[in-house]
Design a protein around this motif. Structure first.
Motif, PDB file in Angstrom:
ATOM      1  N   UNK A 125     -29.425   0.544   8.270  1.00  0.00           N
ATOM      2  CA  UNK A 125     -30.034   1.528   9.170  1.00  0.00           C
ATOM      3  C   UNK A 125     -29.877   1.070  10.615  1.00  0.00           C
ATOM      4  N   UNK A 126     -29.695   2.027  11.533  1.00  0.00           N
ATOM      5  CA  UNK A 126     -29.542   1.723  12.955  1.00  0.00           C
ATOM      6  C   UNK A 126     -30.895   1.844  13.651  1.00  0.00           C
ATOM      7  N   UNK A 127     -31.334   0.755  14.284  1.00  0.00           N
ATOM      8  CA  UNK A 127     -32.606   0.749  15.009  1.00  0.00           C
ATOM      9  C   UNK A 127     -32.309   0.465  16.481  1.00  0.00           C
ATOM     10  N   UNK A 128     -32.847   1.304  17.359  1.00  0.00           N
ATOM     11  CA  UNK A 128     -32.549   1.209  18.775  1.00  0.00           C
ATOM     12  C   UNK A 128     -33.553   0.385  19.568  1.00  0.00           C
ATOM     13  N   UNK A 129     -33.047  -0.574  20.321  1.00  0.00           N
ATOM     14  CA  UNK A 129     -33.833  -1.324  21.306  1.00  0.00           C
ATOM     15  C   UNK A 129     -32.876  -2.137  22.156  1.00  0.00           C
ATOM     16  N   UNK A 130     -33.198  -2.286  23.450  1.00  0.00           N
ATOM     17  CA  UNK A 130     -32.415  -3.180  24.308  1.00  0.00           C
ATOM     18  C   UNK A 130     -33.185  -4.448  24.642  1.00  0.00           C
ATOM     19  N   UNK A 131     -34.335  -4.626  23.995  1.00  0.00           N
ATOM     20  CA  UNK A 131     -35.164  -5.802  24.236  1.00  0.00           C
ATOM     21  C   UNK A 131     -34.705  -6.954  23.345  1.00  0.00           C
ATOM     22  N   UNK A 132     -34.358  -8.085  23.970  1.00  0.00           N
ATOM     23  CA  UNK A 132     -33.975  -9.266  23.182  1.00  0.00           C
ATOM     24  C   UNK A 132     -35.144  -9.742  22.328  1.00  0.00           C
ATOM     25  N   UNK A 133     -36.354  -9.618  22.866  1.00  0.00           N
ATOM     26  CA  UNK A 133     -37.558 -10.029  22.128  1.00  0.00           C
ATOM     27  C   UNK A 133     -37.715  -9.205  20.845  1.00  0.00           C
ATOM     28  N   UNK A 134     -37.601  -7.897  20.979  1.00  0.00           N
ATOM     29  CA  UNK A 134     -37.739  -7.029  19.806  1.00  0.00           C
ATOM     30  C   UNK A 134     -36.599  -7.253  18.822  1.00  0.00           C
ATOM     31  N   UNK A 135     -35.378  -7.361  19.365  1.00  0.00           N
ATOM     32  CA  UNK A 135     -34.207  -7.519  18.499  1.00  0.00           C
ATOM     33  C   UNK A 135     -34.298  -8.794  17.665  1.00  0.00           C
ATOM     34  N   UNK A 136     -34.701  -9.901  18.289  1.00  0.00           N
ATOM     35  CA  UNK A 136     -34.791 -11.170  17.568  1.00  0.00           C
ATOM     36  C   UNK A 136     -35.805 -11.081  16.424  1.00  0.00           C
ATOM     37  N   UNK A 146     -28.968  -2.730  11.412  1.00  0.00           N
ATOM     38  CA  UNK A 146     -28.143  -2.837  12.617  1.00  0.00           C
ATOM     39  C   UNK A 146     -28.987  -2.480  13.834  1.00  0.00           C
ATOM     40  N   UNK A 147     -28.885  -3.294  14.874  1.00  0.00           N
ATOM     41  CA  UNK A 147     -29.635  -3.035  16.110  1.00  0.00           C
ATOM     42  C   UNK A 147     -28.662  -2.526  17.159  1.00  0.00           C
ATOM     43  N   UNK A 148     -28.992  -1.381  17.743  1.00  0.00           N
ATOM     44  CA  UNK A 148     -28.105  -0.757  18.724  1.00  0.00           C
ATOM     45  C   UNK A 148     -28.825  -0.660  20.073  1.00  0.00           C
ATOM     46  N   UNK A 149     -28.073  -0.753  21.188  1.00  0.00           N
ATOM     47  CA  UNK A 149     -28.694  -0.707  22.518  1.00  0.00           C
ATOM     48  C   UNK A 149     -29.388   0.631  22.782  1.00  0.00           C
ATOM     49  N   UNK A 150     -30.516   0.580  23.459  1.00  0.00           N
ATOM     50  CA  UNK A 150     -31.282   1.786  23.777  1.00  0.00           C
ATOM     51  C   UNK A 150     -31.900   1.635  25.159  1.00  0.00           C
ATOM     52  N   UNK A 151     -31.344   2.354  26.142  1.00  0.00           N
ATOM     53  CA  UNK A 151     -31.877   2.332  27.507  1.00  0.00           C
ATOM     54  C   UNK A 151     -32.374   3.713  27.867  1.00  0.00           C
ATOM     55  N   UNK A 152     -33.020   3.812  29.035  1.00  0.00           N
ATOM     56  CA  UNK A 152     -33.487   5.106  29.515  1.00  0.00           C
ATOM     57  C   UNK A 152     -34.989   5.237  29.407  1.00  0.00           C
ATOM     58  N   UNK A 153     -35.519   6.320  29.990  1.00  0.00           N
ATOM     59  CA  UNK A 153     -36.958   6.536  29.924  1.00  0.00           C
ATOM     60  C   UNK A 153     -37.384   6.993  28.538  1.00  0.00           C
ATOM     61  N   UNK A 154     -38.669   7.188  28.352  1.00  0.00           N
ATOM     62  CA  UNK A 154     -39.218   7.512  27.035  1.00  0.00           C
ATOM     63  C   UNK A 154     -38.616   8.793  26.468  1.00  0.00           C
ATOM     64  N   UNK A 155     -38.519   9.819  27.287  1.00  0.00           N
ATOM     65  CA  UNK A 155     -37.939  11.090  26.835  1.00  0.00           C
ATOM     66  C   UNK A 155     -36.511  10.891  26.345  1.00  0.00           C
ATOM     67  N   UNK A 157     -35.056   8.192  25.251  1.00  0.00           N
ATOM     68  CA  UNK A 157     -34.994   7.412  24.011  1.00  0.00           C
ATOM     69  C   UNK A 157     -35.363   8.270  22.800  1.00  0.00           C
ATOM     70  N   UNK A 158     -36.381   9.093  22.962  1.00  0.00           N
ATOM     71  CA  UNK A 158     -36.794   9.966  21.853  1.00  0.00           C
ATOM     72  C   UNK A 158     -35.715  10.999  21.539  1.00  0.00           C
ATOM     73  N   UNK A 159     -35.043  11.498  22.578  1.00  0.00           N
ATOM     74  CA  UNK A 159     -33.981  12.486  22.354  1.00  0.00           C
ATOM     75  C   UNK A 159     -32.809  11.871  21.596  1.00  0.00           C
TER      76      UNK A 159
END
Length: 310
Positions: A125-136, A146-155, A157-159
């Motif tokens: 499954x693909x899980x989005x986050x750009x935080x190294x803390x969360x990814x680790x 699988x961890x995939x990069x996720x940037x941008x504001x809350x809206x 990211x949800x979109x």
């Protein structure tokens, strides 16, 4: 007596919500002695301008605060409102954390497209986050996803989640709640799965040091227990010389006069995670934070952090 106060803030919906909350609180706190005209000044930061690169690769500290701090130092604004977790461990000379309002929940949350818990997501499954803390920490809990990069504001990211770009995303609960997206939360992640970022869920009202005009204005907004806890977490971060884009986590709490702080340092792939907890009198939260940081350094965190700088 009328006062004209300028609050510096980023321009995202969440940042504006936070700044408007402080604005409203200031306007209500005059007790009839003075009346404040409060104005928001939107300032674009480096972190707002670079949206196509993971934050950890942008480099530097204070990606979301530096330009706002410069405006505070040169007098264009009277105070700044930040997310505490965006604050680097060192604050520029002449500035200080003037007040810390009561904290929202510091936890991280999982929002999944099909309403599946973290434990229920299928392998791959693909899980989005750009935080190294969360990814680790995700890689420790679920090395098969699988961890995939996720940037941008809350809206944004949800979109991305809605469009099926990923199966789930990890966000700070505080921001989700403040933007009234609480109904979208699939799961609040326990600390043994996902220890929060330093200061997560708390606001930072930053001011110039010894500002006699502003100190009495923001004084009523300070929540002493939150401040003690957050300053303990930040002492831990400062000991490790970490910024907000390093895989460092910490969460403190006060119960019956005792401050307990859990801290963590991880390598990027989540294979090595060093974690410990210390407790002591709540009046010594910063000392405990420093002691915990030194403890983790001797346990191997120093090597992990040096490797990240290479």
């Amino acid at each position: 007596m009328d006062r004209h106060i300028k609050i510096g803030t980023r321009g995202s919906k969440l940042a504006l919500w936070q700044a408007n909350w402080v604005k409203s609180a200031i306007e209500k706190s005059g007790n009839g002695e003075w009346k404040a005209k409060v104005e928001l000044v939107i300032i674009k930061t480096k972190g707002d301008k670079i949206l196509d690169v993971p934050l950890a690769k942008v480099g530097g500290k204070g990606l979301f605060v530096k330009e706002i701090e410069e405006a505070l130092l040169d007098g264009r604004i009277d105070l700044a409102v930040h997310s505490m977790k965006d604050m680097p461990s060192e604050i520029p000379e002449g500035l200080c954390i003037g007040a810390v309002p009561e904290r929202e929940t510091p936890k991280d949350v999982l929002i999944s497209g099909k309403g599946l818990l973290l434990s229920e997501l299928p392998a791959g499954a693909c899980v989005g986050t750009s935080s190294l803390r969360r990814a680790a920490q995700l890689r420790r809990a679920r090395p098969d996803i699988d961890i995939v990069p996720l940037r941008g504001n809350l809206d944004t990211r949800l979109k991305k989640l809605e469009h099926g770009d990923m199966d789930a995303i990890i966000l700070a609960a505080a921001g989700v709640k403040r933007m009234n997206f609480e109904s979208r939360i699939t799961e609040y992640l326990d600390e043994d799965i996902m220890l929060p970022a330093v200061g997560q869920g708390a606001l930072c009202i930053e001011t110039r040091e010894n500002d006699p005009e502003i100190e009495p204005v923001i004084g009523p907004l300070n929540h002493q227990e939150t401040r003690s806890v957050v300053m303990g977490e930040r002492a831990f971060l400062n000991c490790l010389e970490g910024g907000c884009q390093v895989p460092i986590a910490a969460h403190g709490k006060i119960e019956r006069g005792i401050f307990t702080l859990s801290g963590l340092v991880a390598d990027v792939d989540g294979k090595t995670i060093i974690q410990e907890t210390l407790s002591g009198p709540e009046t010594e939260s910063e000392t405990i934070g420093t002691d915990l940081g030194n403890c983790l350094l001797t346990m191997g965190a120093k090597q992990i952090l040096e490797n990240l700088k290479v």
